[in-house]
Design a protein around this motif. Sequence first.
Motif, PDB file in Angstrom:
ATOM      1  N   ILE A  26      61.263  54.292 111.212  1.00  0.00           N
ATOM      2  CA  ILE A  26      60.938  53.130 112.036  1.00  0.00           C
ATOM      3  C   ILE A  26      60.752  51.967 111.075  1.00  0.00           C
ATOM      4  O   ILE A  26      59.760  51.898 110.338  1.00  0.00           O
ATOM      5  CB  ILE A  26      59.657  53.357 112.862  1.00  0.00           C
ATOM      6  CG1 ILE A  26      59.833  54.568 113.776  1.00  0.00           C
ATOM      7  CG2 ILE A  26      59.314  52.120 113.679  1.00  0.00           C
ATOM      8  CD1 ILE A  26      58.553  55.015 114.458  1.00  0.00           C
ATOM      9  N   THR A  27      61.714  51.051 111.073  1.00  0.00           N
ATOM     10  CA  THR A  27      61.702  49.996 110.067  1.00  0.00           C
ATOM     11  C   THR A  27      62.685  48.925 110.475  1.00  0.00           C
ATOM     12  O   THR A  27      63.228  48.940 111.593  1.00  0.00           O
ATOM     13  CB  THR A  27      62.026  50.572 108.680  1.00  0.00           C
ATOM     14  OG1 THR A  27      61.687  49.618 107.670  1.00  0.00           O
ATOM     15  CG2 THR A  27      63.491  50.953 108.544  1.00  0.00           C
ATOM     16  N   GLU A  38      68.790  58.385 103.915  1.00  0.00           N
ATOM     17  CA  GLU A  38      67.944  59.354 104.606  1.00  0.00           C
ATOM     18  C   GLU A  38      66.695  58.634 105.109  1.00  0.00           C
ATOM     19  O   GLU A  38      66.027  57.948 104.354  1.00  0.00           O
ATOM     20  CB  GLU A  38      67.558  60.473 103.637  1.00  0.00           C
ATOM     21  CG  GLU A  38      66.872  61.656 104.280  1.00  0.00           C
ATOM     22  CD  GLU A  38      66.639  62.779 103.279  1.00  0.00           C
ATOM     23  OE1 GLU A  38      65.512  63.326 103.273  1.00  0.00           O
ATOM     24  OE2 GLU A  38      67.575  63.087 102.511  1.00  0.00           O
ATOM     25  N   ARG A  39      66.442  58.765 106.387  1.00  0.00           N
ATOM     26  CA  ARG A  39      65.256  58.141 106.976  1.00  0.00           C
ATOM     27  C   ARG A  39      64.050  59.074 106.809  1.00  0.00           C
ATOM     28  O   ARG A  39      64.130  60.253 107.144  1.00  0.00           O
ATOM     29  CB  ARG A  39      65.473  57.851 108.457  1.00  0.00           C
ATOM     30  CG  ARG A  39      66.620  56.891 108.763  1.00  0.00           C
ATOM     31  CD  ARG A  39      66.676  56.641 110.256  1.00  0.00           C
ATOM     32  NE  ARG A  39      67.758  55.769 110.651  1.00  0.00           N
ATOM     33  CZ  ARG A  39      68.935  56.183 111.084  1.00  0.00           C
ATOM     34  NH1 ARG A  39      69.188  57.489 111.167  1.00  0.00           N
ATOM     35  NH2 ARG A  39      69.863  55.315 111.440  1.00  0.00           N
ATOM     36  N   LYS A  40      62.947  58.528 106.337  1.00  0.00           N
ATOM     37  CA  LYS A  40      61.720  59.286 106.169  1.00  0.00           C
ATOM     38  C   LYS A  40      60.747  58.925 107.299  1.00  0.00           C
ATOM     39  O   LYS A  40      60.450  57.745 107.514  1.00  0.00           O
ATOM     40  CB  LYS A  40      61.079  58.973 104.809  1.00  0.00           C
ATOM     41  CG  LYS A  40      61.938  59.388 103.617  1.00  0.00           C
ATOM     42  CD  LYS A  40      62.125  60.903 103.586  1.00  0.00           C
ATOM     43  CE  LYS A  40      62.900  61.343 102.359  1.00  0.00           C
ATOM     44  NZ  LYS A  40      63.069  62.815 102.312  1.00  0.00           N
ATOM     45  N   ALA A  41      60.266  59.928 108.005  1.00  0.00           N
ATOM     46  CA  ALA A  41      59.450  59.686 109.197  1.00  0.00           C
ATOM     47  C   ALA A  41      58.097  59.083 108.843  1.00  0.00           C
ATOM     48  O   ALA A  41      57.393  59.568 107.948  1.00  0.00           O
ATOM     49  CB  ALA A  41      59.259  60.981 109.967  1.00  0.00           C
ATOM     50  N   ILE A  79      53.690  54.866 106.163  1.00  0.00           N
ATOM     51  CA  ILE A  79      54.591  55.503 105.214  1.00  0.00           C
ATOM     52  C   ILE A  79      53.819  56.537 104.406  1.00  0.00           C
ATOM     53  O   ILE A  79      52.685  56.288 103.978  1.00  0.00           O
ATOM     54  CB  ILE A  79      55.208  54.451 104.279  1.00  0.00           C
ATOM     55  CG1 ILE A  79      56.227  53.589 105.041  1.00  0.00           C
ATOM     56  CG2 ILE A  79      55.857  55.095 103.057  1.00  0.00           C
ATOM     57  CD1 ILE A  79      56.775  52.428 104.235  1.00  0.00           C
ATOM     58  N   CYS A  80      54.417  57.692 104.206  1.00  0.00           N
ATOM     59  CA  CYS A  80      53.828  58.757 103.374  1.00  0.00           C
ATOM     60  C   CYS A  80      54.485  58.682 101.992  1.00  0.00           C
ATOM     61  O   CYS A  80      55.653  59.065 101.844  1.00  0.00           O
ATOM     62  CB  CYS A  80      54.065  60.123 103.993  1.00  0.00           C
ATOM     63  SG  CYS A  80      53.437  60.297 105.673  1.00  0.00           S
ATOM     64  N   GLU A 113      64.201  56.068 120.017  1.00  0.00           N
ATOM     65  CA  GLU A 113      63.264  57.191 119.929  1.00  0.00           C
ATOM     66  C   GLU A 113      62.015  56.787 119.158  1.00  0.00           C
ATOM     67  O   GLU A 113      62.081  56.065 118.171  1.00  0.00           O
ATOM     68  CB  GLU A 113      63.956  58.367 119.231  1.00  0.00           C
ATOM     69  CG  GLU A 113      63.140  59.643 119.207  1.00  0.00           C
ATOM     70  CD  GLU A 113      63.873  60.790 118.527  1.00  0.00           C
ATOM     71  OE1 GLU A 113      63.279  61.872 118.417  1.00  0.00           O
ATOM     72  OE2 GLU A 113      65.032  60.594 118.106  1.00  0.00           O
ATOM     73  N   ARG A 114      60.878  57.236 119.627  1.00  0.00           N
ATOM     74  CA  ARG A 114      59.546  57.020 119.068  1.00  0.00           C
ATOM     75  C   ARG A 114      58.957  55.651 119.389  1.00  0.00           C
ATOM     76  O   ARG A 114      57.742  55.497 119.406  1.00  0.00           O
ATOM     77  CB  ARG A 114      59.497  57.221 117.540  1.00  0.00           C
ATOM     78  CG  ARG A 114      59.706  58.664 117.076  1.00  0.00           C
ATOM     79  CD  ARG A 114      59.361  58.816 115.606  1.00  0.00           C
ATOM     80  NE  ARG A 114      57.913  58.728 115.383  1.00  0.00           N
ATOM     81  CZ  ARG A 114      57.341  58.675 114.185  1.00  0.00           C
ATOM     82  NH1 ARG A 114      58.092  58.657 113.093  1.00  0.00           N
ATOM     83  NH2 ARG A 114      56.033  58.594 114.056  1.00  0.00           N
TER      84      ARG A 114
END
Length: 351
Positions: free
Chosen positions: A108-109, A125-128, A135-136, A323-324
């Motif tokens: 989400i960005t 690659e998208r990081k959730a 952000i983790c 989504e989300r």
Amino acid sequence: MKWEENVRRVVPYTPGEQPKKAGIIKLNTNENPYPPAPGVAKAAAGLSAEKFRLYPEFPEQTELAKALAARYHIGTDRLFIGVGSDDVLSMAFLTFFHSDRPVFFPDITYSFYDVWADVYRIPYERKALDADFRICPADYCQPNGGVVFPNPNAPTGVRMPLDKVEEIAAANRDVVVIVDEAYIDFGGTSALPLIDKYDNLLVVQTFSKSRSMAGMRIGYAMGQPALIRYLNDVKYSVNSYTMNTAALELGAAAMQDEAYFEACCKKIMATRARAEERLSGLGFVFQKSSANFIFASHKTMPAREIFERLKENDIYVRWWDKERIDNYLRITIGTDEQMEALYRALDEICG
């Protein structure tokens, strides 16, 4: 048609609506509700049309570059200036993300990131984000071809503390890390001090939000001289004259009035604080924003329904069918008068 087999096909970025109807309240594209610094209008009135027959100066040699260098206490060799931060980021993708490994960015960005990656054939690659839209950093400490993320994030408005930004930069010394700071002036802490420590870190900012100059298209990146040289090499191989004369001169004028700039940012942050109280009272929930917008979901009413009904009232906010986030609205902070009209409409819609 046969020629279409060789066409580069991508799904383009979809900007917020730009309605032409008079009298609307436009809270959907994060534009600043206040005009640029007074000196900008004065400089615009003094522009000589005679200059327009000549090519503009290279950006790093201009008064704008000198003003930015003075503002941030860096050399002009640490500055790259482009046609809005979108141009700067696009050039950065093309320049630095040239690996077989995927570039990492949040799921989400800013939705231009995957567009540029697709255009330039960059694996990604998208990081959730976590459940609180954060952000983790550990997700970005794996082998990759580069990292890019906004701070504060868009469209969520959530800010990452500077020590977490540094954690990502430190874990990725063999690739370029880009911090997109389009909204940093509304309550964040810039990563700029870290560029002295990390030669792989590029910090990108813009005049479009806090400087009230979205229509002028001025963005810039700051990093160590080697990064800037590589960016310029790519830029000048594509188009040497990307910045126009008017933008360079008016951008320099905008940098001369720090008092106006600071007052404008404080005004927006104060309105944002009041908006958080009012929206909460109307049944909305949201993470605390450090940007000039609030990313909110209503406890009982679907976001799409609110979005459509606000449009019927000539009030435009942003909604994504994704989504989300399909039950969230991004609401730009407008003037106090615009926000009062929004609250009245929401009270009728959600009450």
